[in-house]
Design an enzyme around this catalytic site. Structure first.
Site, PDB file in Angstrom:
ATOM      1  N   THR A  67       0.841  -1.195   0.000  1.00 35.94           N
ATOM      2  CA  THR A  67       0.000   0.000   0.000  1.00 35.94           C
ATOM      3  C   THR A  67       0.878   1.246   0.000  1.00 35.94           C
ATOM      4  O   THR A  67       2.111   1.150  -0.127  1.00 35.94           O
ATOM      5  CB  THR A  67      -1.021  -0.052   1.157  1.00 35.94           C
ATOM      6  OG1 THR A  67      -1.917   1.046   1.028  1.00 35.94           O
ATOM      7  CG2 THR A  67      -0.352   0.005   2.528  1.00 35.94           C
ATOM      8  N   LYS A  71       3.727   1.292  -3.757  1.00 37.15           N
ATOM      9  CA  LYS A  71       3.213   0.554  -4.925  1.00 37.15           C
ATOM     10  C   LYS A  71       4.108   0.679  -6.164  1.00 37.15           C
ATOM     11  O   LYS A  71       4.186  -0.242  -6.968  1.00 37.15           O
ATOM     12  CB  LYS A  71       1.795   1.020  -5.269  1.00 37.15           C
ATOM     13  CG  LYS A  71       0.764   0.660  -4.200  1.00 37.15           C
ATOM     14  CD  LYS A  71      -0.620   1.044  -4.672  1.00 37.15           C
ATOM     15  CE  LYS A  71      -1.656   0.800  -3.592  1.00 37.15           C
ATOM     16  NZ  LYS A  71      -3.023   1.017  -4.089  1.00 37.15           N
ATOM     17  N   ASP A 108      -6.674  -3.521  -7.989  1.00 38.21           N
ATOM     18  CA  ASP A 108      -7.612  -2.416  -7.736  1.00 38.21           C
ATOM     19  C   ASP A 108      -8.712  -2.343  -8.806  1.00 38.21           C
ATOM     20  O   ASP A 108      -9.879  -2.108  -8.490  1.00 38.21           O
ATOM     21  CB  ASP A 108      -6.872  -1.074  -7.693  1.00 38.21           C
ATOM     22  CG  ASP A 108      -6.121  -0.876  -6.392  1.00 38.21           C
ATOM     23  OD1 ASP A 108      -6.454  -1.532  -5.392  1.00 38.21           O
ATOM     24  OD2 ASP A 108      -5.172  -0.056  -6.376  1.00 38.21           O
TER      25      ASP A 108
END
Ligand code: ATR
Length: 279
Positions: A67, A71, A108
């Site tokens: 996170t 990234k 995501d």
């Protein structure tokens, strides 16, 4: 559940990592499926992120989530990136292979699409233009996912126009950049509106967007989930649009990692939502 010496281990690497809801999320699934495994927070400073990532196989980790702010470093450090990571330019999930190879992916976009499919039954990207507000890291994965899922057009608008232009050029395809001052005209004939900015989060002002030009058939979603009902979602609901809150994106993006590390396909349901919100 009590861990054995054979417990499978994964975690989330971030800086800071204390606010992450991922340990609670994966912990809930580990208990539910009675898996001999652990998912731990890994507080790693930016100057050591690459060393920490490379150490995963030596420590016997199955992999980890990555996170903020790691990234991009993760993308530069893994041995192989899958198509989702290459397209997003960022890695949020690392899987350690049997040979110790590190494969990075970005879930995501998957989480975003699954959340919409779950929360707005029958929603399909093909239905019409999507309006994406904001051009940060989350926006990149969402724009790519919408195009890959068949959206005929993505109208991208950002306070700083240049960032939207860079993103559009890098992603390619049917992305139209709309000036921030003209953002409300982009709502005309749209089938989806997505807020990817921090506006509407607790402590931040609401997103400044009047929905008058938006068809009532459009779905409105937000990646902000604190609060769950952002002012944008509240306004959209009040005028009769279907809304999908942002928590589901967090829950669904976690599925591929959990399945790869712990060997069970986990399910997103109300119990999980409650467990994650309780934190
Ligand atoms: P990420 O972590 O996704 O990369 P970020 O870089 O913090 O996020 O980007 C957040 C998004 O919120 C950006 O699109 C940002 O717009 P700018 O590129 O112009 O900075 C947007 N954002 C932040 N504050 C905003 C505000 N007050 N009004 C409009 N947009 C805002």
């Amino acid at each position: 559940m009590m861990l054995s010496g054979k417990a499978k281990v994964a975690g989330v690497m971030g800086w800071p990592v204390g606010h992450s809801r991922s340990p609670r999320l994966h912990g809930h699934w580990l208990e539910r499926y009675r898996i001999d495994g652990a998912y731990v927070p890994l507080s790693v400073s930016p100057d050591r992120a690459d060393v920490a990532i490379r150490a995963l196989p030596a420590l016997g980790f199955r992999g980890c989530n990555v996170t903020v702010p790691h990234k991009e470093v993760a993308a530069a450090t893994v041995d192989v990136m899958d198509a989702t990571a290459r397209r997003a330019g960022a890695v949020n999930t690392i899987v350690v292979g049997a040979d110790g190879m590190l494969t990075g992916s970005n879930t995501d976009g998957f989480g975003f699409l699954e959340n919409l499919r779950d929360g707005a039954a029958g929603w399909q990207a093909e239905t019409g233009p999507a309006v994406v507000i904001g051009a940060g890291g989350a926006s990149r994965a969402i724009v790519a996912a919408l195009l890959d899922a068949g959206a005929p057009e993505v109208r991208l608008t950002n306070r700083t126009r240049e960032r939207a232009e860079v993103l559009a050029a890098e992603i390619g395809g049917a992305v139209t950049v709309v000036d921030w001052v003209s953002r409300e005209t982009a709502l005309d004939s749209a089938a989806l509106v997505v807020n990817t900015t921090t506006q509407g989060m607790h402590g931040e002002p609401s997103l400044d967007l009047r929905l008058d030009a938006l068809p009532r058939t459009a779905v409105v979603t937000d990646i902000v989930y604190t609060p769950l009902m952002t002012p944008l979602l509240h306004d959209a609901h009040a005028r009769g649009n279907r809304i999908v809150d942002g928590l589901g994106m967090l829950l669904h993006q976690a599925r591929p990692g959990f399945a790869a590390w712990f060997g069970t396909e986990p399910v997103v349901d109300e119990d999980l939502r409650r467990a994650v919100l309780a934190g």
